[in-house]
Design a protein around this motif. Sequence first.
Motif, mmCIF file in Angstrom:
data_model
loop_
_atom_site.group_PDB
_atom_site.id
_atom_site.type_symbol
_atom_site.label_atom_id
_atom_site.label_comp_id
_atom_site.label_asym_id
_atom_site.label_seq_id
_atom_site.Cartn_x
_atom_site.Cartn_y
_atom_site.Cartn_z
ATOM 1 N N GLN A 38 0.868 -1.179 0.000
ATOM 2 C CA GLN A 38 0.000 0.000 0.000
ATOM 3 C C GLN A 38 0.903 1.226 0.000
ATOM 4 N N ARG A 39 0.740 2.102 -0.957
ATOM 5 C CA ARG A 39 1.544 3.320 -1.037
ATOM 6 C C ARG A 39 0.990 4.346 -0.062
ATOM 7 N N LEU A 40 1.891 5.005 0.666
ATOM 8 C CA LEU A 40 1.516 6.016 1.646
ATOM 9 C C LEU A 40 2.155 7.352 1.285
ATOM 10 N N ALA A 41 1.492 8.428 1.657
ATOM 11 C CA ALA A 41 2.048 9.770 1.492
ATOM 12 C C ALA A 41 2.059 10.426 2.866
ATOM 13 N N LEU A 42 3.232 10.911 3.289
ATOM 14 C CA LEU A 42 3.344 11.563 4.582
ATOM 15 C C LEU A 42 2.617 12.896 4.536
ATOM 16 N N ASP A 43 1.648 13.078 5.431
ATOM 17 C CA ASP A 43 0.886 14.323 5.523
ATOM 18 C C ASP A 43 1.598 15.289 6.459
ATOM 19 N N HIS A 44 1.945 14.824 7.648
ATOM 20 C CA HIS A 44 2.752 15.639 8.553
ATOM 21 C C HIS A 44 3.356 14.774 9.657
ATOM 22 N N ALA A 45 4.390 15.337 10.294
ATOM 23 C CA ALA A 45 5.082 14.665 11.389
ATOM 24 C C ALA A 45 5.283 15.665 12.526
ATOM 25 N N VAL A 46 5.186 15.167 13.752
ATOM 26 C CA VAL A 46 5.370 16.011 14.927
ATOM 27 C C VAL A 46 6.338 15.312 15.872
ATOM 28 N N SER A 47 7.392 16.021 16.262
ATOM 29 C CA SER A 47 8.350 15.509 17.229
ATOM 30 C C SER A 47 8.016 16.086 18.602
ATOM 31 N N HIS A 48 8.006 15.227 19.622
ATOM 32 C CA HIS A 48 7.649 15.655 20.974
ATOM 33 C C HIS A 48 8.877 15.636 21.881
ATOM 34 N N PRO A 49 8.914 16.501 22.893
ATOM 35 C CA PRO A 49 10.061 16.546 23.803
ATOM 36 C C PRO A 49 10.353 15.208 24.492
ATOM 37 N N SER A 50 9.344 14.379 24.647
ATOM 38 C CA SER A 50 9.540 13.067 25.288
ATOM 39 C C SER A 50 10.345 12.116 24.412
ATOM 40 N N GLY A 51 10.531 12.450 23.141
ATOM 41 C CA GLY A 51 11.289 11.603 22.227
ATOM 42 C C GLY A 51 10.433 10.839 21.240
ATOM 43 N N HIS A 52 9.114 10.784 21.456
ATOM 44 C CA HIS A 52 8.291 10.067 20.485
ATOM 45 C C HIS A 52 7.922 10.999 19.324
ATOM 46 N N VAL A 53 7.597 10.374 18.208
ATOM 47 C CA VAL A 53 7.274 11.101 16.987
ATOM 48 C C VAL A 53 5.886 10.673 16.524
ATOM 49 N N GLY A 54 5.033 11.628 16.221
ATOM 50 C CA GLY A 54 3.714 11.348 15.666
ATOM 51 C C GLY A 54 3.749 11.515 14.161
ATOM 52 N N LEU A 55 3.273 10.528 13.436
ATOM 53 C CA LEU A 55 3.279 10.548 11.973
ATOM 54 C C LEU A 55 1.852 10.382 11.457
#
Length: 60
Positions: A38-55
């Motif tokens: 399944q092809r995906l397109a990144l809409d946005h990414a958010v980096s948090h101070p705790s070290g986790h990343v939301g995609l």
Amino acid sequence: MLCDELFRSGLVDDLHLRVVPVLIGAGRPFTPADLGEQRLALDHAVSHPSGHVGLHYRLR
């Protein structure tokens, strides 16, 4: 599982993933093995101070 059936039925149009910087060593894939590519397109990414990343991805 419900998420497997949603993917197989074509009812998933975007994914919100969280990458947590912890190694567990085992786990369950979030897509069924028979889904295929399944092809995906990144809409946005958010980096948090705790070290986790939301995609946020959209399926093409």
